[in-house]
Enzyme design. Structure first.
Site, PDB file in Angstrom:
ATOM      1  N   THR A  40     -41.039 -19.225   3.020  1.00 26.36           N
ATOM      2  CA  THR A  40     -39.946 -20.186   2.773  1.00 26.36           C
ATOM      3  C   THR A  40     -38.669 -19.743   3.479  1.00 26.36           C
ATOM      4  O   THR A  40     -37.955 -20.568   4.067  1.00 26.36           O
ATOM      5  CB  THR A  40     -39.687 -20.284   1.251  1.00 26.36           C
ATOM      6  OG1 THR A  40     -40.895 -20.678   0.612  1.00 26.36           O
ATOM      7  CG2 THR A  40     -38.592 -21.290   0.942  1.00 26.36           C
ATOM      8  N   HIS A  43     -38.902 -20.586   7.034  1.00 22.82           N
ATOM      9  CA  HIS A  43     -38.603 -22.012   7.271  1.00 22.82           C
ATOM     10  C   HIS A  43     -37.090 -22.228   7.328  1.00 22.82           C
ATOM     11  O   HIS A  43     -36.588 -22.973   8.165  1.00 22.82           O
ATOM     12  CB  HIS A  43     -39.185 -22.888   6.150  1.00 22.82           C
ATOM     13  CG  HIS A  43     -40.680 -23.035   6.198  1.00 22.82           C
ATOM     14  ND1 HIS A  43     -41.309 -23.766   7.188  1.00 22.82           N
ATOM     15  CD2 HIS A  43     -41.654 -22.548   5.401  1.00 22.82           C
ATOM     16  CE1 HIS A  43     -42.615 -23.716   6.974  1.00 22.82           C
ATOM     17  NE2 HIS A  43     -42.849 -22.977   5.912  1.00 22.82           N
TER      18      HIS A  43
END
Ligand code: ZN
Length: 340
Positions: A40, A43
């Site tokens: 995450t 990202h």
């Protein structure tokens, strides 16, 4: 305090200075000892379409950590100063129907630490006491720092029986690798991991996979006879977030198989529903952990001899966080621990 912040809508994350958080009566203040970089966070670093539509700027990022309680809110009686803790990064509302049913992991208003609200890549971090998990002395700091993703793997893997089963895991990222170790530990007959990244497939061997196959070089169906798997897999775990991974599972799982899906797809994926319907497959989506069942399960798995240590491949200091992100971006990394 020093922290790592997503300040601007472009590639990268940056050092910044912020005041030490002021806690409410129901929160604790945690001095962070070790952190771990999640997919995450990558990202968010890359500022891809998911990050752009999810993350409010500016924001302190990060949600994987272990630390020590240095301040207690007035109403907190369940912890004490100096407790070594990690925490559940899904902040639930407490008022929706599912929260009121005691199904916090199904909260309909869940907020994620480090991507919806202030994260933990900082010297200090405030967290509601109800989200804090006391780390037993049996668990070393490095493993405590990755309880969040280890929890994703545990939640995914323990969604069905594993003993004596033939398990296919598509995707050898850290969550797939840890799921492989769990499946083997829980008595699966075979644990086959597929990916197209040789570095991660090597790690899959170290984590206990009975076979780790590069599906860019070999067709899965061609490898199965030698693995003594003749009717397909009985358990599937989709950890790749790729359409190819999901379709491979649907194709290679046998009638009645259980498939847990943790991978997140950048775009909607079309599947052949004939495979689901006529093979009577069960598909289950997984997000996060069951609070706190999964956390106790993780502790007990480790205390029962599960070894996930090989998934940690890098240690960097906070000053060298960029090196950690570059290791993640290169694909030649399992979990990266960032230390103060
Ligand atoms: Zn809720």
């Amino acid at each position: 305090m020093r922290c790592l912040v997503k300040n601007e809508p472009k590639v990268g994350v940056w050092f910044d200075e912020r005041p030490i958080p002021t806690i409410t009566d129901n929160e604790v203040l945690i001095k962070i000892k070790k952190m771990s970089i999640c997919g995450t966070d990558v990202h968010i670093y890359k500022w891809d379409s998911w990050a752009q539509r999810t993350v409010p700027l500016p924001l302190i990022i990060g949600h994987e950590f272990v630390g020590e309680i240095v301040e207690l809110g007035k109403s907190v009686s369940t912890f004490k100063m100096g407790d070594r803790v990690s925490g559940e990064g899904h902040i639930t509302c407490g008022t929706c129907t599912n929260c009121r049913k005691g199904l916090k992991h199904l909260c309909m208003n869940c907020q994620g630490v480090g991507y919806h609200r202030t994260g933990c890549f900082a010297e200090y971090f405030a967290l509601p006491a109800e989200n804090v998990f006391l780390i037993p002395t049996s668990v070393p700091d490095d493993l405590a720092a990755i309880f969040d993703p280890f929890g994703n793997s545990t939640h995914t893997a323990l969604a069905t029986n594993l003993a004596a089963e033939d398990v296919l895991i598509t995707g050898a990222g850290p969550t797939g690798l840890m799921a492989a170790a769990i499946a083997r530990h829980c008595g699966a007959r075979s644990v086959v991991v597929t990916d197209i990244n040789p570095y991660r497939l090597q790690l899959a061997h170290e984590m206990g996979a009975t076979a780790a196959l590069d599906v860019s070089k070999i067709k899965l169906e061609d490898a199965l006879p030698a693995l003594n798997i003749h009717n397909g897999f009985t358990v599937g775990m989709e950890m790749s977030g790729s359409a190819a991974g999901l379709n491979s599972l649907l194709q290679h799982c046998q009638h009645g198989a259980h498939i847990s899906i943790l991978g997140i797809y950048p775009e909607p994926v079309a599947i052949n529903w004939d495979l689901v319907i006529f093979k009577m497959l069960t598909l289950k989506g997984i997000y996060g952990r069951e609070v706190f069942k999964t956390w106790y399960d993780m502790t007990h798995l480790l205390e029962g001899g599960l070894n996930i240590a090989p998934v940690i491949t890098h240690h960097v200091s906070f000053d060298d966080f960029e090196e950690g992100f570059q290791a993640m971006l290169s694909g030649k990394a399992g979990k990266v621990i960032v230390e103060w």
